[in-house]
Design an enzyme around this catalytic site. Structure first.
Site, PDB file in Angstrom:
ATOM      1  N   ARG F 112       0.825  -1.231   0.000  1.00  0.00           N
ATOM      2  CA  ARG F 112       0.000   0.000   0.000  1.00  0.00           C
ATOM      3  C   ARG F 112       0.851   1.269   0.000  1.00  0.00           C
ATOM      4  O   ARG F 112       0.532   2.259  -0.668  1.00  0.00           O
ATOM      5  CB  ARG F 112      -0.923  -0.009   1.227  1.00  0.00           C
ATOM      6  CG  ARG F 112      -1.892   1.165   1.352  1.00  0.00           C
ATOM      7  CD  ARG F 112      -3.089   1.052   0.450  1.00  0.00           C
ATOM      8  NE  ARG F 112      -2.944   1.776  -0.787  1.00  0.00           N
ATOM      9  CZ  ARG F 112      -3.419   1.374  -1.943  1.00  0.00           C
ATOM     10  NH1 ARG F 112      -4.099   0.257  -2.034  1.00  0.00           N
ATOM     11  NH2 ARG F 112      -3.216   2.070  -3.024  1.00  0.00           N
ATOM     12  N   LYS F 147       1.236  25.237  -5.171  1.00  0.00           N
ATOM     13  CA  LYS F 147       0.036  24.618  -4.565  1.00  0.00           C
ATOM     14  C   LYS F 147       0.202  23.102  -4.513  1.00  0.00           C
ATOM     15  O   LYS F 147      -0.580  22.345  -5.084  1.00  0.00           O
ATOM     16  CB  LYS F 147      -1.206  25.017  -5.367  1.00  0.00           C
ATOM     17  CG  LYS F 147      -1.451  26.526  -5.327  1.00  0.00           C
ATOM     18  CD  LYS F 147      -2.636  26.961  -6.168  1.00  0.00           C
ATOM     19  CE  LYS F 147      -2.807  28.490  -6.048  1.00  0.00           C
ATOM     20  NZ  LYS F 147      -3.919  28.994  -6.871  1.00  0.00           N
ATOM     21  N   LYS F 179       2.441  39.767  -5.922  1.00  0.00           N
ATOM     22  CA  LYS F 179       1.010  39.545  -6.096  1.00  0.00           C
ATOM     23  C   LYS F 179       0.224  40.681  -5.441  1.00  0.00           C
ATOM     24  O   LYS F 179       0.792  41.555  -4.788  1.00  0.00           O
ATOM     25  CB  LYS F 179       0.615  38.208  -5.460  1.00  0.00           C
ATOM     26  CG  LYS F 179       1.350  37.004  -6.068  1.00  0.00           C
ATOM     27  CD  LYS F 179       0.645  35.710  -5.665  1.00  0.00           C
ATOM     28  CE  LYS F 179       1.216  34.542  -6.444  1.00  0.00           C
ATOM     29  NZ  LYS F 179       0.409  33.329  -6.244  1.00  0.00           N
ATOM     30  N   GLU F 207       2.215  39.798 -10.911  1.00  0.00           N
ATOM     31  CA  GLU F 207       0.861  39.354 -11.232  1.00  0.00           C
ATOM     32  C   GLU F 207      -0.015  40.580 -11.453  1.00  0.00           C
ATOM     33  O   GLU F 207      -0.098  41.432 -10.565  1.00  0.00           O
ATOM     34  CB  GLU F 207       0.343  38.518 -10.044  1.00  0.00           C
ATOM     35  CG  GLU F 207      -1.057  38.014 -10.161  1.00  0.00           C
ATOM     36  CD  GLU F 207      -1.553  37.444  -8.835  1.00  0.00           C
ATOM     37  OE1 GLU F 207      -1.231  36.292  -8.510  1.00  0.00           O
ATOM     38  OE2 GLU F 207      -2.251  38.185  -8.090  1.00  0.00           O
ATOM     39  N   ASP F 228      -3.522  37.338 -14.237  1.00  0.00           N
ATOM     40  CA  ASP F 228      -4.295  36.566 -13.264  1.00  0.00           C
ATOM     41  C   ASP F 228      -5.781  36.628 -13.560  1.00  0.00           C
ATOM     42  O   ASP F 228      -6.380  37.700 -13.533  1.00  0.00           O
ATOM     43  CB  ASP F 228      -4.013  37.135 -11.863  1.00  0.00           C
ATOM     44  CG  ASP F 228      -4.679  36.313 -10.796  1.00  0.00           C
ATOM     45  OD1 ASP F 228      -4.698  35.070 -10.922  1.00  0.00           O
ATOM     46  OD2 ASP F 228      -5.199  36.905  -9.822  1.00  0.00           O
TER      47      ASP F 228
END
Lengths: 289, 289, 289, 289, 289, 289
Positions: F112, F147, F179, F207, F228
């Site tokens: 697993r 992310k 940003k 951005e 963005d």
């Protein structure tokens, strides 16, 4: 969590006390204490009454720059610490720059660990400040290198900042810096630069050993050159050749004796490995009152 | 797992290569590599072909003492290492003392971390060897102190040995060493000694600041005295006073310039903090062939 | 950070509560909790309401010595702890020596881990105190050994102190202790002693197996002898032979039944491995009120 | 990675040598060595020539069960180990059950750490085997508890298996075991059982203190009962009451003297905390040849 | 320290905020931060004044379930955190569910690490809640699996609970779950079951691939069956065959599209690996006010 | 130790198998195994004979990209592993891409953990490859983001590379990315850019949320713009405005459905958070032969 990486060129970011709470720093402080204490402080534990409360001061034994005081709360977890001179302060011989109050036993057991950090970091700042002073008025910026003490890079880069210098790369991932060995492995300077530029958008700096390589680097469009082991005179000629097309960094064989001559030639940066690998510690003592 | 502790006075124990496999040493080597590599070596990864095999050598750029070569197998886990000069060897400028063969990328990525260890440890050994040479013929033994780099004590104590010095206490638990602050906290030198002797069977050394304290320490039966910040002349007088009743260690303010004068006075030991806190790194380079 | 090392002979240093905050101790307490909890306390989490607040007490189920109460704040990080009997207190059966108030779930989940520490450490102290009592009036001091539970040496040495015993070496670096195997490897007792004395200034103790070796050790100038597996009668003869020239420690085969006979022979120390390797736990329970 | 958890009732799973390579076990072995060595083995390093190669044997000083030999390769990383009697073997006094060959210094430095593991684990197996023998023929199974040494549970549970016992819960997450305090917090035995059964599908065991609680537990459908601190006679009556409706485990106050009487009453299991919290170490020595 | 293991079938235990303080969770949060920060946040450190104090909010960019807010105090050690919607709350798009006030630099440096936890855990809860809703009214319980993100199992199992699901085994030691490969290795289903039942008292679940295996499992007395990759129609037939003799869990190939059809067939549990291995993150943003 | 950082734009550096031996990766693999195993694999240990040797294969249950096979030697330390399809290979459903031979118990216990890594990493590569294919012929490069799953960034960035994508910043120290929140904190876009450029020589990306900000960024000399949450149409207009003065990256709201429309507008890069935060796992099974 102050950035200690690729060349802050003007003003730099202010050092923030949260820098000194980084998990890796807390870790190295604790391991250093364990390294010193071993199975216990036999001198203190036999000589000093268990309930004696005392006050102690850290004292500059020579003119110095205060660095690393924010580490003390990590060591002295139950004692009262008063920081009398902030990080980066220049203090004269005899200045008491930190005072601590608490169990006399604790103060004595922690003394050497605290001093080992403070003396080394201040030593770096002091050496940096001498190089900074030596180039005063030339607009040249003093940089550190990656020639730091294993495990202490983050702390030593902060000490360089406290001394008025700036930080070159923190490590291998911050920027491309093409040296001899890379050129050899890539089959030539131009090839190395092309490979790097094609594959990465990070800044590319090239170390050149002579004016021929310098021309080749400029032709390859390099905007940041490191002149490696040039004489001051050769630096002059190189800078004339560059004619503003690239930032120029001088590196290799720089000493307090010859740096002024180098800086007079007009480079943007001079990087000095000695400030981290060969800075003598400053003399600090801890005195129980 | 060589003992690096309280004063090996004659011959010392031979340094064993198993010392360099201590878990703490493996740990500091790995952390140092991670510190340098960060998210990856952008220069090498862009400039150097992934399948290029190469050979590289570590090269003395000045006369030096080889220290720390046993650390390299920890770094180079899949490469072939040939150690050409063993730990403790004195080598002249230009000597290639280690060769490594393997992935060119690996050799270049690991270069700086390897050099940072080798240069610092060798620097310590070289400085120690100068102090040892300076006292040659006097029978005086050079000792280190606990003024070591945080996290590197074990390595630095081994470097002191490689340079011909011996190790004072490894840490606070090896022996009693009563200093100023302990005397203050105990309410007097005699009280401190009595407390220590009554409670522990470890060797007791006392730091004295003048001849009055020296008398007091001898009266308290101390067999190991540290003369702190004495002039050479005062050391002479002290040793005459001691008249063989105790081992005498000189400490504080020792430099290469004045150590001969001190050693001529006849102390058993001279301890020098500078060998660990202020030794300049030696110049070593890594050259890809 | 109390010293737990080489033979505190009179009074010892008072145990300080900061000892129990040593990073290694915090670490073993946390690892023990994780070891027990696994993926969670299924009994408590199903049976006990999440918001129930409760009070619980640790209760002596037999007469015992309180040891390790300073570990509880490491476990119970948000609960209120009241220590009713300090470290080292002798308490009778039925005594509630600690009370804790907080989330009932937390109290129950942490119960076993807390008990496992308290029962073991108290068990050691109780066994030590029996040996101490058995030699009462003879001036003989009870010592522990390095035969401790892996990972718990620091804690167990503190428990020995709480029971009225003293600490022999903390580990291999505190003092020279020449045993059989060292003598064999060195090529003889005298050779071993000479090598050790020449190379180290730490105290040297020699383990002897008979009167011939004892003579050899005395001739070699040893001031601390360990009589290994001697009968009480042979201890008498040995001590007469030593005639004050060395401290005498008896070791090997000591039990509560025979220790008085040994101590009557007049040794300075008797060391007992059983107090750490074979002490039965005392019976303590935790009761939710 | 052998399972060391909830009651293997027949045959159990064979212990696999991969169990002893669990990362947590490797970790505790290394930490124990560091704990003993400190800054180095001063005795060995001064007395024993650095290049002496030797052979040593671990020797049973009393009849014992061999446990933990698979730990030795973790300690002796460069030496040759020969395991002469496998894990779980019963050996008579005088048996040499492991031999090691390599650097004499290494053999001596590692001796005590190896012995501390072997003696403790074997002590547990021996005590377990006595309990197992005491109940021979009754079909009763001896179980351990969670009253293990902090940090050593995994090792101690393996030792219990080597002695012929079986493992009760490894920790709090393996099964529901409702005790006094849970009943109190849940507001009654029936409520506790209902909450547990409703919320979890793990096996539920209930500790009862008298026949009334036993009835209540049976009524609640419990198939595994722990009789806490019952007399042998009361155990008889309880088992008659249970009449096969549940497995019966006897716990509390079990000794080698009274266990036969308990087992004659016919319980399925008897759990004995003493095998891990109060087993005396067996006597093993290491002899350099 | 909430139990996150074997199938809480009704109500489950309430999640307790102490769950989020587990040492392993604190550890993963700190490592994640270090992973992101590297040598420092160069953007924040250059753009944002060192002494700017600010307030920021975490904002749902879509309807979501709040999970993991108790992790924030681990990240923001000196800032003020206000949790506006507790763990498990359903919030609509646009909801500000946490506000933080403190050094603007700190807020920005920690933003991404906080979001990465919150978005992933909420994503799991949201997907679980969709499955829960899809089976509403059927009495069927949604379970997770061991198909979790390496290193995050404890957190992800808590997220499943927040979404209204329940937890199957936490890991390999909670219960016996006999699958294909075990049956093959044991030489047959019946043999595997017999071995497991004879040796362990933990619950035994068997995965069956068809009705023949199902019969064999029932014949072996299994009370918890997993139907692996059955069609809904086959599940119906299976459940009729089982006729209440065992709990039935459906597993394999379950989607939001087909789950209703499966649940209508009447299984007790449906386990869905996708909720942890394939749940898309929810959209959360952090806005500085 | 391949670089996984700031935008490899052409060809990228070849992934080297030494990447998968990074200490942090070894660490996460071991911790994941411990997380699953707990106190042991009760199913395998009861069902599978201890000495059964077996062979197993990892099998693609759908078309997939092989990623992470170099992790298997960390798990299977004594077993024989044969990698049948190298990292980055595309394989069809039914392909056996790794085979392992050794103890059947070991194979089953590790199954697993191995699958959890392989399935997740392959899932990322597959999703990346779909985005790469969707933009085929447009010259647009697919990038990842920060992310990523907490603790797995290094692995996930390698998976992105295996899928044909490239890596944006590894973390906060690689490059400046200004940003919204930074602009707010700095008091405006121009101020933020000036602060960053003055203080750092790292690449600066900004951005922008609309064409006004885009103009401001270009005026401030920015050579790398992130658009963005622009519509494809707005991207077109933006790129016309930029007219080659800067690299253009599109970010926010990108799906497989709309990416072609975006890429047709001609941006240099499109970054997609979903590839790491929302990639469903691929289906892989392990079959014992």
């Amino acid at each position: 969590m102050n950035y200690t990486g690729f060349i802050f060129v003007e003003g730099g970011s202010e050092i923030d006390s949260s820098n000194w709470r980084h998990p890796e720093i807390v870790d190295i402080v604790r391991r250093s204490l364990a390294e010193d204490v071993g199975s216990g402080d036999v001198t203190t534990d036999t000589c000093v009454p268990v309930d004696l409360i005392a006050k102690g001061v850290f004292l500059a034994r020579e003119p110095m720059i205060v660095v690393g005081v924010d580490l003390l709360p990590i060591l002295y977890d139950k004692e009262d610490i008063e920081i009398l001179n902030e990080n980066g302060s220049c203090v004269s011989e005899g200045t008491e720059f930190i005072s601590v109050r608490g169990s006399a036993r604790r103060l004595l057991t922690l003394e050497r660990t605290a001093l080992n950090f403070l003396q080394r970091l201040s030593g770096i700042a002091v050496m940096v400040s001498k190089f900074v002073k030596a180039v005063e008025g030339t607009g040249c910026v003093i940089l550190d290198t990656r020639k730091t003490t294993p495990g202490l890079r983050r702390l030593e880069k902060l000490a360089v900042r406290a001394g008025g210098g700036f930080n070159h790369r923190f490590g291998l991932s911050d920027a491309v810096l093409i040296k001899n060995n890379h050129i050899a492995a890539a089959g030539g300077l131009t090839q190395a630069v092309e490979r790097a530029k094609r594959q990465s958008r990070l800044p590319v700096e090239v170390e050149v050993r002579n004016l021929v390589e310098l021309e080749e680097a400029l032709a390859a469009g390099i905007a940041h050159l490191m002149l490696d082991n040039f004489t001051p005179e050769l630096v002059c000629r190189a800078i004339r050749k560059v004619a503003g097309r690239a930032k120029v960094e001088v590196s290799g064989g720089i000493t307090l004796e010859n740096i002024r001559e180098y800086s007079n030639a007009g480079p943007d940066f001079i990087s000095v490995g000695a400030v981290t690998h060969s800075a003598p510690a400053v003399d600090i003592s801890f005195r129980l009152l």
